[in-house]
Design a protein around this motif. Structure first.
Motif, short mmCIF file in Angstrom:
data_model
loop_
_atom_site.label_atom_id
_atom_site.label_comp_id
_atom_site.label_asym_id
_atom_site.label_seq_id
_atom_site.Cartn_x
_atom_site.Cartn_y
_atom_site.Cartn_z
N THR A 179 3.64 -5.70 47.62
CA THR A 179 4.59 -6.98 48.44
C THR A 179 4.68 -6.21 49.89
OG1 THR A 179 5.12 -7.47 47.63
CG2 THR A 179 2.68 -8.73 47.42
N VAL A 180 6.03 -6.06 49.42
CA VAL A 180 6.86 -5.45 50.47
C VAL A 180 6.59 -4.14 51.88
CG1 VAL A 180 9.36 -4.66 50.63
CG2 VAL A 180 8.79 -6.08 48.65
N GLU A 181 6.21 -3.13 51.46
CA GLU A 181 5.45 -2.37 51.79
C GLU A 181 4.38 -3.12 52.61
OE1 GLU A 181 4.67 0.90 49.38
OE2 GLU A 181 6.55 1.75 48.51
N ALA A 182 3.16 -3.44 52.15
CA ALA A 182 2.10 -3.90 52.29
C ALA A 182 2.52 -5.31 53.74
CB ALA A 182 1.47 -5.16 51.35
N LEU A 183 4.38 -5.73 54.16
CA LEU A 183 3.90 -6.78 54.76
C LEU A 183 4.46 -5.67 56.22
CD1 LEU A 183 5.55 -9.39 52.99
CD2 LEU A 183 3.76 -9.67 55.01
N THR A 184 5.60 -4.58 55.82
CA THR A 184 6.02 -3.69 56.08
C THR A 184 5.37 -2.97 57.16
OG1 THR A 184 8.23 -3.48 55.31
CG2 THR A 184 7.14 -1.69 56.83
#
Length: 246
Positions: free
Chosen positions: A208-213
Motif C-alpha cells: 500500500t505504501v508503494e501504491a500510494l507513492t
C-alpha cells in the motif's frame, strides 16, 4: 510543434490508464490471494510511407506481479493457502475453468464448496459437493475428508481432492472476473507437488505504501503532461501571430 503536442497527449492518455491500474491494486490491497497488475508503456514511432514521422506513448501488455503475499493464520478449517507456487482451480461465471489463490472457502446451502467470491471449487470430478458433516479437514495435498453427522471421531473419510495446478505464469492471463486462465484457452494439468496449508490465508501482494507513492507520482506526471500540452498550444499561437505579421 504538433510532434511536441502528440507526445504529451499520448503520454497523458497512458498515464491515466496507469492511474486506473494502480487504483485497482489499491482497492484490492485487502483481497485474499490478489496479485497486483502492472501497467507498461513504451515509446513507439508512428510508421509513415517513407520515414517514421512521430513518436508516441503506447500501452504495452498489462502484466501481473506473481510474488507471494503475506500468510495470515485464521485457524478456520476451510481456509487454505498455497505453500509455494500453484493455484486452486475453480469454475468461473462463464462455466470455464479458472485459477485463483484466494483460499477462503465455504459450503453453500446446496452443499457446494465455494470461494468467498462465489466460485465453485473444482475437484477431479468437477465441482466439489460436501455432504452434511460435523467436521471437514483439508490435507496438504488438497484431499477433503469429512466426519459425517452422528458418527464417531474415527469415521473420517476422504471424499474428494481439490484440483491444484501449477501452470507457467507466463501462459496465464487475468480475466475481468479476477480469475487467471490459460492464454491458449486450455486447462492446466493437475500438479501433485502443489501443497496447501489449512487454517491459513494468503493476503494480497499489494504494497500500500508503494501504491500510494505511485499514485502521487502518476498524478504529477499527468499534470506535467497537461502543462506540456498547454505550452505547445501557446507556442503554436505565438508562431501563428509571427507568421501573420509577415
Amino acid at each position: 510543434m504538433d510532434r511536441f503536442l502528440y507526445i504529451a497527449m499520448s503520454g497523458a492518455k497512458e498515464t491515466m490508464h496507469a492511474q486506473a491500474v494502480n487504483n485497482h491494486n489499491l482497492a484490492n490491497a485487502n483481497t485474499d490471494g490478489f496479485r497486483q497488475a502492472l501497467a507498461n508503456a513504451n515509446t513507439v514511432p508512428v510508421r509513415g510511407p517513407v520515414f517514421d514521422s512521430r513518436d508516441y506513448a503506447q500501452l504495452g501488455t498489462d502484466g501481473t506481479d506473481f510474488s507471494k503475499g503475506q500468510m495470515q493464520s485464521t485457524g478456520r478449517e476451510l481456509d487454505i493457502a498455497i505453500e509455494d507456487e500453484g493455484f486452486i482451480a475453480v469454475q468461473g461465471p462463464d462455466g470455464e475453468e479458472g485459477y485463483t489463490r484466494a483460499g477462503s472457502l465455504h459450503v453453500d446451502a446446496f452443499g457446494l464448496l465455494r470461494t468467498a467470491q462465489g466460485h465453485q471449487v473444482l475437484g477431479d470430478g468437477g465441482p466439489i459437493a460436501i455432504p452434511p458433516a460435523e467436521k471437514i479437514e483439508i490435507g496438504t495435498d488438497g484431499t477433503i475428508s469429512v466426519r459425517p453427522q452422528g458418527v464417531g471421531p474415527e469415521a473420517l473419510a476422504a471424499i474428494e481432492r481439490i484440483r491444484l495446478v501449477n501452470p507457467d505464469v507466463n501462459e496465464l492471463e487475468r480475466g475481468d472476473d479476477g480469475l487467471f486462465r490459460m492464454a491458449d484457452g486450455g486447462e492446466a494439468p493437475v500438479d501433485a507437488e502443489v501443497r496447501v496449508v489449512s487454517g491459513m490465508l494468503e493476503g494480497s501482494n499489494v504494497n500500500t505504501v508503494e501504491a500510494l507513492t505511485r499514485m502521487i507520482e502518476l498524478s504529477r506526471h499527468f499534470e506535467m503532461q497537461v502543462k506540456m500540452m498547454d505550452s505547445a498550444n501557446t507556442l503554436e499561437q505565438s508562431s501563428n501571430r509571427l507568421l501573420g505579421l509577415g
